[in-house]
Design an enzyme around this catalytic site. Structure first.
Site, mmCIF file in Angstrom:
data_model
loop_
_atom_site.group_PDB
_atom_site.id
_atom_site.type_symbol
_atom_site.label_atom_id
_atom_site.label_comp_id
_atom_site.label_asym_id
_atom_site.label_seq_id
_atom_site.Cartn_x
_atom_site.Cartn_y
_atom_site.Cartn_z
ATOM 1 C CB CYS A 1 3.358 -0.270 -6.690
ATOM 2 S SG CYS A 1 3.536 -1.978 -7.113
ATOM 3 N N GLY B 1 2.014 2.296 5.359
ATOM 4 C CA GLY B 1 2.975 1.206 5.608
ATOM 5 C C GLY B 1 3.900 1.528 6.769
ATOM 6 C CD GLU C 1 5.034 -3.577 -3.592
ATOM 7 O OE1 GLU C 1 5.327 -2.386 -3.845
ATOM 8 O OE2 GLU C 1 4.059 -4.159 -4.084
ATOM 9 N N GLY D 1 0.842 -1.197 0.000
ATOM 10 C CA GLY D 1 0.000 0.000 0.000
ATOM 11 C C GLY D 1 0.868 1.235 0.000
ATOM 12 C CB SER D 2 0.085 4.731 0.708
ATOM 13 O OG SER D 2 -0.462 4.636 1.997
ATOM 14 C CB THR D 3 5.372 5.532 1.599
ATOM 15 O OG1 THR D 3 5.806 4.906 0.376
ATOM 16 C CG2 THR D 3 6.564 5.688 2.519
HETATM 17 O O1 TXE Z 1 -3.561 3.131 0.096
HETATM 18 P P1 TXE Z 1 -3.509 2.704 1.606
HETATM 19 P P2 TXE Z 1 -4.796 3.825 -0.663
HETATM 20 C C1 TXE Z 1 -0.413 4.426 -3.003
HETATM 21 C C2 TXE Z 1 -0.801 5.316 -4.152
HETATM 22 C C3 TXE Z 1 -2.178 5.741 -3.794
HETATM 23 C C4 TXE Z 1 -2.063 5.853 -2.311
HETATM 24 C C5 TXE Z 1 -3.342 5.763 -1.561
HETATM 25 O O2 TXE Z 1 0.037 6.437 -4.175
HETATM 26 O O3 TXE Z 1 -2.532 6.960 -4.356
HETATM 27 O O4 TXE Z 1 -1.235 4.797 -1.937
HETATM 28 O O5 TXE Z 1 -4.005 4.533 -1.831
HETATM 29 C C6 TXE Z 1 -5.182 -0.502 4.434
HETATM 30 N N1 TXE Z 1 -3.758 0.576 9.252
HETATM 31 N N2 TXE Z 1 -0.618 3.018 -3.263
HETATM 32 O O6 TXE Z 1 -5.471 4.888 0.122
HETATM 33 O O7 TXE Z 1 -4.346 3.616 2.398
HETATM 34 C C7 TXE Z 1 -6.242 -0.249 3.387
HETATM 35 O O8 TXE Z 1 -7.524 -0.618 3.877
HETATM 36 C C8 TXE Z 1 -3.696 -0.577 8.560
HETATM 37 C C9 TXE Z 1 0.531 2.276 -3.659
HETATM 38 O O9 TXE Z 1 -5.647 2.763 -1.102
HETATM 39 O O10 TXE Z 1 -2.091 2.521 1.944
HETATM 40 C C10 TXE Z 1 -5.762 -1.129 2.253
HETATM 41 O O11 TXE Z 1 -6.143 -2.479 2.485
HETATM 42 N N3 TXE Z 1 -4.122 -0.717 7.287
HETATM 43 C C11 TXE Z 1 0.292 0.827 -3.561
HETATM 44 C C12 TXE Z 1 -4.245 -0.984 2.346
HETATM 45 O O12 TXE Z 1 -3.975 -0.571 3.691
HETATM 46 C C13 TXE Z 1 -4.599 0.372 6.674
HETATM 47 C C14 TXE Z 1 -1.047 0.326 -3.931
HETATM 48 C C15 TXE Z 1 -3.638 0.054 1.396
HETATM 49 O O13 TXE Z 1 -4.265 1.291 1.609
HETATM 50 C C16 TXE Z 1 -4.681 1.623 7.338
HETATM 51 C C17 TXE Z 1 -2.104 1.169 -3.455
HETATM 52 C C18 TXE Z 1 -4.221 1.690 8.677
HETATM 53 N N4 TXE Z 1 -4.228 2.841 9.389
HETATM 54 C C19 TXE Z 1 -1.857 2.481 -3.178
HETATM 55 N N5 TXE Z 1 -5.183 2.522 6.474
HETATM 56 C C20 TXE Z 1 1.324 -0.063 -4.174
HETATM 57 N N6 TXE Z 1 2.499 -0.141 -3.563
HETATM 58 O O14 TXE Z 1 1.068 -0.734 -5.139
HETATM 59 C C21 TXE Z 1 -5.415 1.873 5.317
HETATM 60 N N7 TXE Z 1 -5.069 0.560 5.432
#
Ligand code: TXE
Length: 505
Positions: A307, A256, A273, A251-253
């Site tokens: 990503c 993460g 990742e 997910g996002s940095t």
């Molecule tokens: O990601 P999130 P989002 C990047 C990309 C995008 C941005 C936002 O730049 O614009 O992230 O996307 C869970 N504790 N990537 O908002 O929020 C959430 O429910 C634990 C890059 O979707 O990081 C989801 O299952 N978990 C990326 C997962 O985390 C939490 C792919 C990812 O969500 C949480 C997607 C918390 N506090 C987005 N908050 C890549 N590397 O491919 C959210 N989640």
């Protein structure tokens, strides 16, 4: 179901079983069975129509606790005692069932994410299946070592044993819900772990289908669980749960980083990742026709929501004009349409919220003086179907946000260079380190550049190639640990060292 969605589904002949699957409320999958969604629900929105598809369970920390206990029981029960070859047979059986279900799964991805059904059929679903097929073979090859002790007196037998790390929590994003889940699941299952999956609250459908297929394939109850709900509730509860041994997150940095800190409070093993801003270097020795095609697919696949998208290009002066023209022609030729249209290459972004974020990046690029080659102008002349046109900015300076920030949409930023050292320095600027690409017909040049670029994945004369044998993961702000390849196995195994003091005969 709303009339507009009905019409959309009719226009593209969505099969009746898919329609009923996506229309019913989505609950959780715990202890081998699907649980109905109760009380609170999150709206699941179809990206093309912007209409509500159905309701998704908004789970709680108690649901997480039940799922973790179910995973622990499976680990202590039949799954933990299962011979490796039986585990292999089950994983292969799941892969076969996914093959039989491939079109159903592709429809779920296209409806849930808004992505191209052609890509879902050709990339997401076969990619996920290949992972299970590849990792099934590893179940029987997780051997320890017998060592010859070198510093101990007397006779000792020293050996290591590989054991499953335990209960794994997998937090997965919305851009490739099935494929990224399979990256986590296949290796974890091969290592004998049990899993609690947390799909994105925007795209839970394929995870629920996969859990159902696994139960049909004969996986014991509790081996694969899915808990749905908001990230800050379910993801957070999984990261904090003392019964979870390993957390694997994509997910996002920012999220993460937060999740990783929480996970360390209970000393979980961790794989992160995260995002990227992957550079692409095109030298004067590149085959520009090939480079343009690969660059276009490297940034516009999945409408840029990838990503490791190659989102910033550095082109050598001598190749600049020709490359820009090839990219412009190629981008303008991409067919735009809804995800279920098999001819559409550019489809809606996952949500109105995310589309708004991408538009902000586009507007900032205009404001900061990037030169628009094609795509979304600053005037706000927008389509109303969730789609953004493929957008290319030229003459981007390193100070502009569009060259530095992850956009996660169909937006390419281009800068130029005259000597290779400057290109490497610009490419290595920034905190991310997920991927980089190099275009040149000079094999020595590509090898030197591949060595000098700071990224976990390097593509040469191509972009975004993925294979289960190859580890995928980044450096710096792109996270650590690997998905796929034998390197991933270590993340789901712990090594026990055994010393046996041998007495004299
Ligand atoms: O990601 P999130 P989002 C990047 C990309 C995008 C941005 C936002 O730049 O614009 O992230 O996307 C869970 N504790 N990537 O908002 O929020 C959430 O429910 C634990 C890059 O979707 O990081 C989801 O299952 N978990 C990326 C997962 O985390 C939490 C792919 C990812 O969500 C949480 C997607 C918390 N506090 C987005 N908050 C890549 N590397 O491919 C959210 N989640």
């Amino acid at each position: 179901m709303d009339q507009t969605i009905e019409r959309y589904f009719s226009d593209f002949s969505v099969p009746a079983d898919v329609r009923s699957f996506v229309a019913r409320p989505i609950g959780h999958f715990i202890e081998g069975k699907e649980e109905a969604a109760t009380s609170d629900q999150i709206d699941l929105v179809e990206p093309f129509t912007g209409q509500r598809l159905t309701g998704l369970a908004s789970g709680s920390a108690e649901d997480v606790d039940r799922a973790v206990r179910s995973a622990r029981q499976a680990l202590d029960g039949p799954w933990g005692r299962m011979p490796a070859l039986e585990r292999q047979r089950l994983i292969l059986r799941l892969a076969e069932m996914m093959e039989a279900d491939a079109d159903f799964l592709a429809h779920l991805e296209a409806i849930d994410v808004g992505k191209s059904i052609t890509d879902a059929r050709n990339i997401d679903v076969p990619g996920a299946i290949a992972n299970f097929q590849y990792f099934a073979g590893w179940t029987s090859k997780l051997d320890g070592r017998t060592t010859g002790a070198v510093a101990l007196p007397g006779e000792t037998l020293t050996y290591t044993i590989k054991e499953p790390v335990g209960v794994v929590a997998a937090i997965v994003p919305w851009n490739f819900p099935l494929q990224i889940l399979s990256w986590k699941l296949a290796a974890a299952l091969a290592c004998g772990c049990t899993i609690v999956c947390k799909p994105s609250e925007q795209t839970p459908l394929s995870a629920m289908r996969l859990a159902f297929l696994a139960s049909q394939a004969g996986f014991p109850e509790g081996v694969i669980n899915v808990v749905n709900g908001f990230g800050h509730v379910i993801g957070q509860a999984l990261a904090a749960h003392p019964g979870v041994d390993k957390l694997t997150f994509t997910g996002s940095t920012p999220v993460g980083t937060a999740v990783g800190k929480t996970a360390l409070d209970t000393m979980k093993r961790l794989t992160l990742e995260l995002g990227g801003k992957s550079p692409v270097i095109v030298t004067g020795k590149a085959d520009l026709q090939n480079a343009a095609q690969a660059i276009l697919s490297g940034i516009f696949l999945n409408s840029g929501q990838v990503c490791d998208a190659g989102s910033r290009v550095y082109v050598q002066d001598s190749a600049h004009d020709e490359l820009i023209e090839l990219l412009r022609i190629g981008a303008e030729a991409l067919t735009i349409g809804p995800g279920l249209d098999p001819t559409a290459r550019i489809t809606p972004l996952v949500s109105a919220l995310h589309r708004g974020r991408v538009l902000n990046h586009i507007e900032t690029a205009h404001t900061q003086g990037a030169a628009l080659v094609t795509g979304e102008s600053a005037s706000g002349d927008r389509r109303e179907d969730g789609i953004l046109r493929p957008t290319i900015f030229n003459r981007c300076a390193e100070t502009m946000d569009i060259l530095r920030e992850e956009v996660f949409g169909p937006v390419l930023a281009i800068g130029t260079f005259s000597d290779i050292d400057a290109a490497v320095a610009r490419a290595n600027t920034g905190d991310f380190g997920l991927a980089a690409a190099v275009y040149s017909e000079d094999v020595n040049e590509t090898i030197h550049l591949s060595r000098r670029l700071k990224a976990g994945n390097i593509y040469v004369n191509a972009h975004g190639l993925i294979d289960p044998t190859m580890p995928f993961g980044g450096l710096g702000a792109s996270g650590f640990g690997k998905d796929m390849g034998p390197e991933q196995l270590d993340g789901f195994l712990s090594t026990k060292s055994v010393y046996v003091q041998v007495r004299d005969a």
